[in-house]
Design a protein around this motif. Structure first.
Motif, PDB file in Angstrom:
ATOM      1  N   MET A   1       0.809  -1.203  -0.024  1.00 45.69           N
ATOM      2  CA  MET A   1       0.052   0.108   0.095  1.00 45.69           C
ATOM      3  C   MET A   1       0.888   1.343   0.001  1.00 45.69           C
ATOM      4  SD  MET A   1      -2.990   1.075  -0.065  1.00 45.69           S
ATOM      5  CE  MET A   1      -3.994   2.704   0.323  1.00 45.69           C
ATOM      6  N   ASP A   2       1.913   1.252   0.587  1.00 50.95           N
ATOM      7  CA  ASP A   2       2.851   2.394   0.692  1.00 50.95           C
ATOM      8  C   ASP A   2       3.427   2.785  -0.369  1.00 50.95           C
ATOM      9  OD1 ASP A   2       2.332   2.464   3.636  1.00 50.95           O
ATOM     10  OD2 ASP A   2       4.461   1.468   4.069  1.00 50.95           O
ATOM     11  N   TYR A   3       3.899   1.762  -1.233  1.00 50.60           N
ATOM     12  CA  TYR A   3       4.391   2.014  -2.564  1.00 50.60           C
ATOM     13  C   TYR A   3       3.458   2.571  -3.475  1.00 50.60           C
ATOM     14  CZ  TYR A   3       8.330  -1.289  -1.141  1.00 50.60           C
ATOM     15  OH  TYR A   3       9.379  -1.738  -0.465  1.00 50.60           O
ATOM     16  N   VAL A   4       2.006   2.161  -3.316  1.00 56.98           N
ATOM     17  CA  VAL A   4       1.138   2.769  -4.269  1.00 56.98           C
ATOM     18  C   VAL A   4       0.992   4.220  -3.900  1.00 56.98           C
ATOM     19  CG1 VAL A   4      -1.349   2.466  -4.769  1.00 56.98           C
ATOM     20  CG2 VAL A   4      -0.205   0.482  -4.386  1.00 56.98           C
ATOM     21  N   ILE A   5       1.143   4.638  -2.673  1.00 57.10           N
ATOM     22  CA  ILE A   5       0.962   5.921  -2.226  1.00 57.10           C
ATOM     23  C   ILE A   5       1.894   6.755  -2.713  1.00 57.10           C
ATOM     24  CG2 ILE A   5       0.813   7.698  -0.375  1.00 57.10           C
ATOM     25  CD1 ILE A   5      -0.528   5.358   1.278  1.00 57.10           C
ATOM     26  N   VAL A   6       3.462   6.298  -2.698  1.00 58.74           N
ATOM     27  CA  VAL A   6       4.405   7.121  -2.954  1.00 58.74           C
ATOM     28  C   VAL A   6       4.287   7.178  -4.735  1.00 58.74           C
ATOM     29  CG1 VAL A   6       6.990   6.926  -3.568  1.00 58.74           C
ATOM     30  CG2 VAL A   6       5.865   6.226  -1.287  1.00 58.74           C
ATOM     31  N   LEU A   7       3.839   6.508  -5.408  1.00 58.67           N
ATOM     32  CA  LEU A   7       3.812   6.238  -6.901  1.00 58.67           C
ATOM     33  C   LEU A   7       2.753   7.134  -7.194  1.00 58.67           C
ATOM     34  CD1 LEU A   7       4.491   5.267  -9.673  1.00 58.67           C
ATOM     35  CD2 LEU A   7       2.708   3.464  -9.212  1.00 58.67           C
ATOM     36  N   ALA A   8       1.589   7.210  -6.476  1.00 59.44           N
ATOM     37  CA  ALA A   8       0.405   7.910  -6.787  1.00 59.44           C
ATOM     38  C   ALA A   8       1.033   9.393  -6.429  1.00 59.44           C
ATOM     39  CB  ALA A   8      -0.667   7.781  -5.805  1.00 59.44           C
ATOM     40  N   LYS A   9       1.664   9.903  -5.554  1.00 63.20           N
ATOM     41  CA  LYS A   9       2.211  11.069  -5.086  1.00 63.20           C
ATOM     42  C   LYS A   9       3.392  11.735  -6.064  1.00 63.20           C
ATOM     43  CE  LYS A   9       1.614  12.126  -0.114  1.00 63.20           C
ATOM     44  NZ  LYS A   9       2.412  12.697   1.012  1.00 63.20           N
ATOM     45  N   THR A  10       3.858  10.893  -6.500  1.00 65.41           N
ATOM     46  CA  THR A  10       4.955  11.064  -7.520  1.00 65.41           C
ATOM     47  C   THR A  10       4.521  11.380  -9.077  1.00 65.41           C
ATOM     48  OG1 THR A  10       6.597   9.413  -6.664  1.00 65.41           O
ATOM     49  CG2 THR A  10       7.101  10.293  -9.004  1.00 65.41           C
ATOM     50  N   LEU A  11       3.506  10.646  -9.295  1.00 64.55           N
ATOM     51  CA  LEU A  11       2.744  10.979 -10.496  1.00 64.55           C
ATOM     52  C   LEU A  11       1.836  12.467 -10.622  1.00 64.55           C
ATOM     53  CD1 LEU A  11       1.259   7.478 -11.634  1.00 64.55           C
ATOM     54  CD2 LEU A  11       3.174   8.944 -12.676  1.00 64.55           C
ATOM     55  N   PHE A  12       1.217  12.590  -9.272  1.00 68.15           N
ATOM     56  CA  PHE A  12       0.440  13.709  -8.913  1.00 68.15           C
ATOM     57  C   PHE A  12       1.213  15.073  -9.064  1.00 68.15           C
ATOM     58  CE2 PHE A  12      -1.019  16.926  -5.823  1.00 68.15           C
ATOM     59  CZ  PHE A  12      -2.107  17.220  -6.511  1.00 68.15           C
ATOM     60  N   PHE A  13       2.481  14.866  -8.284  1.00 68.37           N
ATOM     61  CA  PHE A  13       3.483  16.322  -8.190  1.00 68.37           C
ATOM     62  C   PHE A  13       3.897  16.445  -9.746  1.00 68.37           C
ATOM     63  CE2 PHE A  13       3.491  15.997  -3.619  1.00 68.37           C
ATOM     64  CZ  PHE A  13       3.100  17.139  -3.274  1.00 68.37           C
ATOM     65  N   TYR A  14       4.452  15.403 -10.543  1.00 72.31           N
ATOM     66  CA  TYR A  14       4.633  15.583 -11.872  1.00 72.31           C
ATOM     67  C   TYR A  14       3.662  16.393 -12.671  1.00 72.31           C
ATOM     68  CZ  TYR A  14       6.147  14.299 -16.713  1.00 72.31           C
ATOM     69  OH  TYR A  14       6.444  14.500 -17.962  1.00 72.31           O
ATOM     70  N   ILE A  15       2.430  15.792 -12.534  1.00 77.41           N
ATOM     71  CA  ILE A  15       1.494  16.518 -13.456  1.00 77.41           C
ATOM     72  C   ILE A  15       1.327  17.924 -13.136  1.00 77.41           C
ATOM     73  CG2 ILE A  15      -1.086  16.477 -14.083  1.00 77.41           C
ATOM     74  CD1 ILE A  15      -0.778  13.471 -13.790  1.00 77.41           C
ATOM     75  N   VAL A  16       1.189  18.205 -11.682  1.00 72.17           N
ATOM     76  CA  VAL A  16       1.127  19.367 -11.067  1.00 72.17           C
ATOM     77  C   VAL A  16       1.919  20.443 -11.526  1.00 72.17           C
ATOM     78  CG1 VAL A  16       0.627  20.853  -9.081  1.00 72.17           C
ATOM     79  CG2 VAL A  16      -0.552  18.584  -9.150  1.00 72.17           C
ATOM     80  N   ILE A  17       3.366  19.952 -11.213  1.00 73.67           N
ATOM     81  CA  ILE A  17       4.461  21.089 -11.531  1.00 73.67           C
ATOM     82  C   ILE A  17       4.439  21.220 -12.963  1.00 73.67           C
ATOM     83  CG2 ILE A  17       6.951  21.152 -11.473  1.00 73.67           C
ATOM     84  CD1 ILE A  17       6.984  19.440  -8.763  1.00 73.67           C
ATOM     85  N   THR A  18       4.185  20.258 -13.797  1.00 71.88           N
ATOM     86  CA  THR A  18       4.371  20.615 -15.279  1.00 71.88           C
ATOM     87  C   THR A  18       3.416  21.630 -15.595  1.00 71.88           C
ATOM     88  OG1 THR A  18       4.919  18.127 -15.606  1.00 71.88           O
ATOM     89  CG2 THR A  18       4.098  19.354 -17.405  1.00 71.88           C
ATOM     90  N   ILE A  19       2.262  21.752 -15.121  1.00 73.16           N
ATOM     91  CA  ILE A  19       1.064  22.554 -15.177  1.00 73.16           C
ATOM     92  C   ILE A  19       1.540  23.930 -14.808  1.00 73.16           C
ATOM     93  CG2 ILE A  19      -1.298  23.194 -14.870  1.00 73.16           C
ATOM     94  CD1 ILE A  19      -2.119  20.216 -14.786  1.00 73.16           C
ATOM     95  N   LEU A  20       2.227  23.871 -13.668  1.00 73.90           N
ATOM     96  CA  LEU A  20       2.541  25.287 -12.863  1.00 73.90           C
ATOM     97  C   LEU A  20       3.596  25.888 -13.549  1.00 73.90           C
ATOM     98  CD1 LEU A  20       2.356  24.412  -9.293  1.00 73.90           C
ATOM     99  CD2 LEU A  20       0.697  25.569 -10.401  1.00 73.90           C
ATOM    100  N   TYR A  21       4.516  24.955 -14.235  1.00 75.03           N
ATOM    101  CA  TYR A  21       5.631  25.666 -14.958  1.00 75.03           C
ATOM    102  C   TYR A  21       5.233  26.000 -16.429  1.00 75.03           C
ATOM    103  CZ  TYR A  21       9.774  24.700 -12.289  1.00 75.03           C
ATOM    104  OH  TYR A  21      10.531  24.945 -11.214  1.00 75.03           O
ATOM    105  N   ARG A  22       4.144  25.561 -16.970  1.00 73.26           N
ATOM    106  CA  ARG A  22       3.444  26.302 -18.460  1.00 73.26           C
ATOM    107  C   ARG A  22       3.030  27.523 -17.776  1.00 73.26           C
ATOM    108  NH1 ARG A  22       4.110  24.388 -23.056  1.00 73.26           N
ATOM    109  NH2 ARG A  22       2.314  24.618 -23.765  1.00 73.26           N
ATOM    110  N   PHE A  23       2.472  27.685 -16.639  1.00 73.15           N
ATOM    111  CA  PHE A  23       1.982  29.108 -16.156  1.00 73.15           C
ATOM    112  C   PHE A  23       3.101  29.838 -15.988  1.00 73.15           C
ATOM    113  CE2 PHE A  23      -2.081  26.720 -15.007  1.00 73.15           C
ATOM    114  CZ  PHE A  23      -2.944  27.672 -15.505  1.00 73.15           C
ATOM    115  N   MET A  24       4.176  29.594 -15.462  1.00 76.01           N
ATOM    116  CA  MET A  24       5.136  30.401 -15.348  1.00 76.01           C
ATOM    117  C   MET A  24       6.019  30.895 -16.456  1.00 76.01           C
ATOM    118  SD  MET A  24       6.851  28.390 -11.807  1.00 76.01           S
ATOM    119  CE  MET A  24       8.441  29.079 -12.039  1.00 76.01           C
ATOM    120  N   GLY A  25       5.864  30.257 -17.650  1.00 73.56           N
ATOM    121  CA  GLY A  25       6.596  30.489 -18.883  1.00 73.56           C
ATOM    122  C   GLY A  25       7.452  29.588 -19.170  1.00 73.56           C
TER     123      GLY A  25
END
Length: 215
Positions: A1-25
């Motif tokens: 279960m812990d591995y699933v949480i780590v994987l989910a968080k990693t994917l989540f932050f990857y997507i979020v940070i990619t979107i935020l950097y698009r806003f930053m220019g």
């Protein structure tokens, strides 16, 4: 279960940070200003801490990341409108070689030694200091090099006018006065507040007007 949480968080932050950097220019890594670099490092650290502490709430890291991006975007907009704010956070270009002469005073102020200068000149394909007319240390840390050319005099690589404001440091380096520039503006029949960008080449003032940008 812990591995699933780590994987989910990693994917989540990857997507979020990619979107935020698009806003930053879009900017190349080598061209990041001080604020951009600090924000990038802090975002990476916050994301890493959240993934490492997988049992903690994801919002504990997401909220400060969003705040940091908001600060970066806000400062970027302010920098576009104010040259003073832009200079405070991004700094100003520094002339390291002026008309073929090494500016040791500016090198000392920037804590930039001769080895640094020679290394970057070699990277630009310059074999000798004698080949260089001007060398400008940009705010990104890169060195812009202008080689000497026969038959071309009076060129200066930095802006004389930017956003309708006279660049006094450039005038000083050119050993010219504001009255000299005002005479050039009269010859061009243009006022300061009309000019977005102005530079001097071959004994002539070239300007880009604000109206030209709207065409």
């Amino acid at each position: 279960m812990d591995y699933v949480i780590v994987l989910a968080k990693t994917l989540f932050f990857y997507i979020v940070i990619t979107i935020l950097y698009r806003f930053m220019g879009k900017r190349e890594v080598g061209e990041l200003g001080i604020v951009d670099l600090i924000v990038s490092i802090l975002i990476a650290e916050l994301a890493a801490i959240s993934i490492d502490n997988y049992k903690s709430s994801i919002f504990l890291s997401l909220i400060p990341i969003v705040v940091l991006v908001g600060i970066q975007i806000g400062l970027a907009h302010l920098s576009l409108k104010s040259g003073k704010i832009r200079n405070v956070f991004d700094g100003e270009p520094s002339v390291m070689i002026d008309r073929g002469v090494v500016n040791f005073k500016e090198m000392l102020r920037q804590r930039y030694n001769l080895d640094d200068l020679l290394t970057q000149l070699r990277e630009k394909g310059v074999k000798s200091l004698e080949e260089v007319d001007y060398a400008i240390l940009e705010t990104s840390g890169k060195l812009s090099v202008f080689k000497k050319e026969k038959g071309r005099t009076g060129d200066y690589p930095l802006a004389l006018i930017l956003d309708g404001k006279i660049q006094e440091d450039t005038l000083r380096q050119m050993q010219k006065s504001e009255s000299w520039l005002e005479e050039l503006l009269l010859e061009e029949k243009v006022s300061l507040d009309e000019i977005f960008y102005g530079f001097y080449r071959n004994k002539h003032l070239f300007v880009i007007k604000n109206s030209d940008l709207k065409k």
